[in-house]
Design a protein around this motif. Structure first.
Motif, PDB file in Angstrom:
ATOM      1  N   HIS A  46       0.817  -1.206   0.000  1.00  0.00           N
ATOM      2  CA  HIS A  46       0.000   0.000   0.000  1.00  0.00           C
ATOM      3  C   HIS A  46       0.859   1.269   0.000  1.00  0.00           C
ATOM      4  O   HIS A  46       0.530   2.239  -0.701  1.00  0.00           O
ATOM      5  CB  HIS A  46      -0.931   0.020   1.214  1.00  0.00           C
ATOM      6  CG  HIS A  46      -1.806   1.235   1.255  1.00  0.00           C
ATOM      7  ND1 HIS A  46      -2.919   1.382   0.463  1.00  0.00           N
ATOM      8  CD2 HIS A  46      -1.699   2.391   1.966  1.00  0.00           C
ATOM      9  CE1 HIS A  46      -3.474   2.556   0.687  1.00  0.00           C
ATOM     10  NE2 HIS A  46      -2.754   3.188   1.592  1.00  0.00           N
ATOM     11  N   ALA A  47       1.943   1.262   0.752  1.00  0.00           N
ATOM     12  CA  ALA A  47       2.792   2.455   0.824  1.00  0.00           C
ATOM     13  C   ALA A  47       3.276   2.874  -0.554  1.00  0.00           C
ATOM     14  O   ALA A  47       3.329   4.065  -0.873  1.00  0.00           O
ATOM     15  CB  ALA A  47       3.981   2.195   1.749  1.00  0.00           C
ATOM     16  N   ALA A  49       1.812   1.844  -3.531  1.00  0.00           N
ATOM     17  CA  ALA A  49       0.651   2.112  -4.380  1.00  0.00           C
ATOM     18  C   ALA A  49       0.064   3.485  -4.093  1.00  0.00           C
ATOM     19  O   ALA A  49      -0.389   4.191  -5.000  1.00  0.00           O
ATOM     20  CB  ALA A  49      -0.410   1.032  -4.159  1.00  0.00           C
ATOM     21  N   LYS A  50       0.078   3.879  -2.842  1.00  0.00           N
ATOM     22  CA  LYS A  50      -0.458   5.186  -2.460  1.00  0.00           C
ATOM     23  C   LYS A  50       0.340   6.307  -3.120  1.00  0.00           C
ATOM     24  O   LYS A  50      -0.225   7.333  -3.547  1.00  0.00           O
ATOM     25  CB  LYS A  50      -0.414   5.335  -0.933  1.00  0.00           C
ATOM     26  CG  LYS A  50      -0.982   6.646  -0.410  1.00  0.00           C
ATOM     27  CD  LYS A  50      -2.461   6.774  -0.677  1.00  0.00           C
ATOM     28  CE  LYS A  50      -3.041   8.019  -0.030  1.00  0.00           C
ATOM     29  NZ  LYS A  50      -4.463   8.209  -0.393  1.00  0.00           N
ATOM     30  N   LYS A  51       1.634   6.139  -3.236  1.00  0.00           N
ATOM     31  CA  LYS A  51       2.469   7.149  -3.907  1.00  0.00           C
ATOM     32  C   LYS A  51       2.058   7.299  -5.369  1.00  0.00           C
ATOM     33  O   LYS A  51       2.018   8.408  -5.905  1.00  0.00           O
ATOM     34  CB  LYS A  51       3.945   6.760  -3.817  1.00  0.00           C
ATOM     35  CG  LYS A  51       4.536   6.836  -2.421  1.00  0.00           C
ATOM     36  CD  LYS A  51       5.993   6.400  -2.444  1.00  0.00           C
ATOM     37  CE  LYS A  51       6.607   6.448  -1.052  1.00  0.00           C
ATOM     38  NZ  LYS A  51       8.016   5.979  -1.048  1.00  0.00           N
ATOM     39  N   ILE A  52       1.744   6.170  -6.005  1.00  0.00           N
ATOM     40  CA  ILE A  52       1.303   6.217  -7.396  1.00  0.00           C
ATOM     41  C   ILE A  52      -0.032   6.955  -7.490  1.00  0.00           C
ATOM     42  O   ILE A  52      -0.229   7.799  -8.375  1.00  0.00           O
ATOM     43  CB  ILE A  52       1.160   4.799  -7.963  1.00  0.00           C
ATOM     44  CG1 ILE A  52       2.520   4.087  -7.986  1.00  0.00           C
ATOM     45  CG2 ILE A  52       0.518   4.820  -9.342  1.00  0.00           C
ATOM     46  CD1 ILE A  52       3.521   4.687  -8.929  1.00  0.00           C
ATOM     47  N   ALA A  53      -0.954   6.654  -6.584  1.00  0.00           N
ATOM     48  CA  ALA A  53      -2.264   7.312  -6.588  1.00  0.00           C
ATOM     49  C   ALA A  53      -2.107   8.821  -6.416  1.00  0.00           C
ATOM     50  O   ALA A  53      -2.808   9.609  -7.058  1.00  0.00           O
ATOM     51  CB  ALA A  53      -3.136   6.730  -5.474  1.00  0.00           C
ATOM     52  N   GLU A  54      -1.179   9.211  -5.566  1.00  0.00           N
ATOM     53  CA  GLU A  54      -0.959  10.646  -5.339  1.00  0.00           C
ATOM     54  C   GLU A  54      -0.354  11.307  -6.568  1.00  0.00           C
ATOM     55  O   GLU A  54      -0.703  12.444  -6.904  1.00  0.00           O
ATOM     56  CB  GLU A  54      -0.056  10.827  -4.114  1.00  0.00           C
ATOM     57  CG  GLU A  54      -0.750  10.468  -2.802  1.00  0.00           C
ATOM     58  CD  GLU A  54       0.204  10.425  -1.628  1.00  0.00           C
ATOM     59  OE1 GLU A  54       1.443  10.485  -1.850  1.00  0.00           O
ATOM     60  OE2 GLU A  54      -0.278  10.316  -0.479  1.00  0.00           O
ATOM     61  N   LEU A 104       8.822 -10.048   2.939  1.00  0.00           N
ATOM     62  CA  LEU A 104       7.676 -10.238   3.832  1.00  0.00           C
ATOM     63  C   LEU A 104       7.032  -8.886   4.093  1.00  0.00           C
ATOM     64  O   LEU A 104       7.726  -7.893   4.350  1.00  0.00           O
ATOM     65  CB  LEU A 104       8.133 -10.891   5.138  1.00  0.00           C
ATOM     66  CG  LEU A 104       7.055 -11.237   6.175  1.00  0.00           C
ATOM     67  CD1 LEU A 104       7.467 -12.475   6.987  1.00  0.00           C
ATOM     68  CD2 LEU A 104       6.766 -10.081   7.120  1.00  0.00           C
ATOM     69  N   TYR A 105       5.701  -8.839   4.026  1.00  0.00           N
ATOM     70  CA  TYR A 105       4.956  -7.586   4.179  1.00  0.00           C
ATOM     71  C   TYR A 105       3.991  -7.703   5.347  1.00  0.00           C
ATOM     72  O   TYR A 105       3.077  -8.543   5.344  1.00  0.00           O
ATOM     73  CB  TYR A 105       4.149  -7.285   2.911  1.00  0.00           C
ATOM     74  CG  TYR A 105       4.963  -7.278   1.639  1.00  0.00           C
ATOM     75  CD1 TYR A 105       5.368  -6.081   1.057  1.00  0.00           C
ATOM     76  CD2 TYR A 105       5.321  -8.468   1.007  1.00  0.00           C
ATOM     77  CE1 TYR A 105       6.112  -6.063  -0.115  1.00  0.00           C
ATOM     78  CE2 TYR A 105       6.062  -8.463  -0.168  1.00  0.00           C
ATOM     79  CZ  TYR A 105       6.453  -7.261  -0.716  1.00  0.00           C
ATOM     80  OH  TYR A 105       7.179  -7.256  -1.882  1.00  0.00           O
ATOM     81  N   THR A 106       4.172  -6.863   6.354  1.00  0.00           N
ATOM     82  CA  THR A 106       3.266  -6.834   7.489  1.00  0.00           C
ATOM     83  C   THR A 106       3.173  -5.403   8.013  1.00  0.00           C
ATOM     84  O   THR A 106       4.162  -4.669   7.997  1.00  0.00           O
ATOM     85  CB  THR A 106       3.733  -7.785   8.619  1.00  0.00           C
ATOM     86  OG1 THR A 106       2.786  -7.752   9.703  1.00  0.00           O
ATOM     87  CG2 THR A 106       5.111  -7.409   9.147  1.00  0.00           C
ATOM     88  N   ASN A 107       1.973  -5.013   8.436  1.00  0.00           N
ATOM     89  CA  ASN A 107       1.746  -3.643   8.914  1.00  0.00           C
ATOM     90  C   ASN A 107       2.215  -2.609   7.883  1.00  0.00           C
ATOM     91  O   ASN A 107       2.680  -1.526   8.235  1.00  0.00           O
ATOM     92  CB  ASN A 107       2.449  -3.417  10.254  1.00  0.00           C
ATOM     93  CG  ASN A 107       1.891  -4.320  11.333  1.00  0.00           C
ATOM     94  OD1 ASN A 107       0.684  -4.551  11.411  1.00  0.00           O
ATOM     95  ND2 ASN A 107       2.771  -4.858  12.159  1.00  0.00           N
ATOM     96  N   ASP A 108       2.082  -2.966   6.627  1.00  0.00           N
ATOM     97  CA  ASP A 108       2.502  -2.136   5.487  1.00  0.00           C
ATOM     98  C   ASP A 108       3.970  -1.736   5.577  1.00  0.00           C
ATOM     99  O   ASP A 108       4.355  -0.629   5.197  1.00  0.00           O
ATOM    100  CB  ASP A 108       1.615  -0.897   5.341  1.00  0.00           C
ATOM    101  CG  ASP A 108       1.569  -0.418   3.890  1.00  0.00           C
ATOM    102  OD1 ASP A 108       1.654  -1.261   2.986  1.00  0.00           O
ATOM    103  OD2 ASP A 108       1.461   0.799   3.664  1.00  0.00           O
TER     104      ASP A 108
END
Length: 282
Positions: A46-47, A49-54, A104-108
């Motif tokens: 998400h971290a 992907a959110k940059k792309i959305a912004e 490994l991905y946890t807590n973003d």
């Protein structure tokens, strides 16, 4: 009439230059100005992907981890799924035994057990921070996904997918690029995420256009009333598409949107049959 465009990022709207073309930016802006929702649906965390959305000034929720997490613009979690802890443990043991690099991905947050070429190359491309830590020191209860990486041998990654899909039939295991093997729960697919958003907004399937380029976009294309594969898509993905558009570096996304969304406000654009003679959009 299309009311939602659900799109992959890498290889679909973002090409080898790592920059969005003027055409893609203008197209997405025009969609939003006309009240059409644009949602990025990606395997990225998400971290990232959110940059792309912004960068694209998107106002809709973001779908990350292949459908494992959906968050809105206010960072409210709308949908969230995790790998079973026992499966996380077994995959990590398999990775160590076979010399497989795993993210490994946890807590973003992004973790790696080694500070090696794989994690550095991955993090640099996606402009992400990462932490090097023994996975045994991380709780396995909230792991969104694991990612196996081999930048040298796509055939090895294909072998991992085949081997581990047989060993873990209850997981979603897919090759998301030639170099990436994704491990997620069955409820973390792009199909699950788009179906959730359809219900969230009260949309019908025929009001959704989906577009992608890799095998992890198979589930994405299944969700679209109109499903489009990029010209640079895998041959497997193209079999699931109603239409095939241009490549990412030739603004294939823009061509598809102009054909089925911006250029058709009557709702008359229907889906073509799935066959070898798919219509191509140039």
């Amino acid at each position: 009439m299309i009311k939602l465009v659900a799109t992959d990022i890498d290889g679909t709207i973002l090409g080898s230059s790592k920059e969005f073309t003027v055409g893609v930016r203008e197209c997405i802006s025009k969609l939003q100005q006309n009240g059409i929702k644009v949602v990025i649906v990606t395997g990225r965390m998400h971290a990232g992907a959110k940059k792309i959305a912004e960068r694209l000034n998107l106002s809709s929720p973001v779908v990350s981890y292949n459908g494992g997490l959906i968050r809105d613009n206010d960072n409210n979690t709308l949908y969230e799924q995790f790998l079973p802890p026992d499966a996380v443990k077994e995959i990590i043991i398999w990775g160590r035994k076979n010399g497989v690099h795993l993210n490994l991905y946890t807590n973003d947050m992004l973790y790696s057990e080694k500070d090696n070429e794989e994690i550095r190359r991955y993090a640099e491309y996606q402009q992400l921070d990462y932490t090097v830590k023994n996975f045994s020191q991380i709780p396995y209860s909230r792991v969104y996904k694991l990612l196996g990486i081999d930048y040298r041998s796509p055939d090895t990654v294909t072998h991992w997918v085949d081997e581990m899909s047989e060993k873990f039939p209850d997981l979603y295991i897919v090759k998301s690029t030639p170099y990436f093997c994704e491990f997620s729960p069955k409820t973390s697919t792009k199909l699950c995420a788009v179906r959730f958003l359809q219900k969230y907004w009260g949309l019908n399937e025929d009001e959704v256009l989906t577009i992608g380029d890799q095998d992890n976009d198979i589930e994405l294309l299944k969700a679209g009333g109109i499903s489009v594969a990029m010209g640079n898509a895998t041959e497997t993905l193209k079999q699931y598409a109603n239409y095939i558009t241009g490549t990412v570096d030739n603004d294939g996304f823009v061509k598809a949107v102009e054909r089925f969304v911006i250029g058709d406000t009557s709702g008359s654009a229907g889906s073509a049959p799935l066959d070898r003679d798919k219509e191509r959009i140039y």
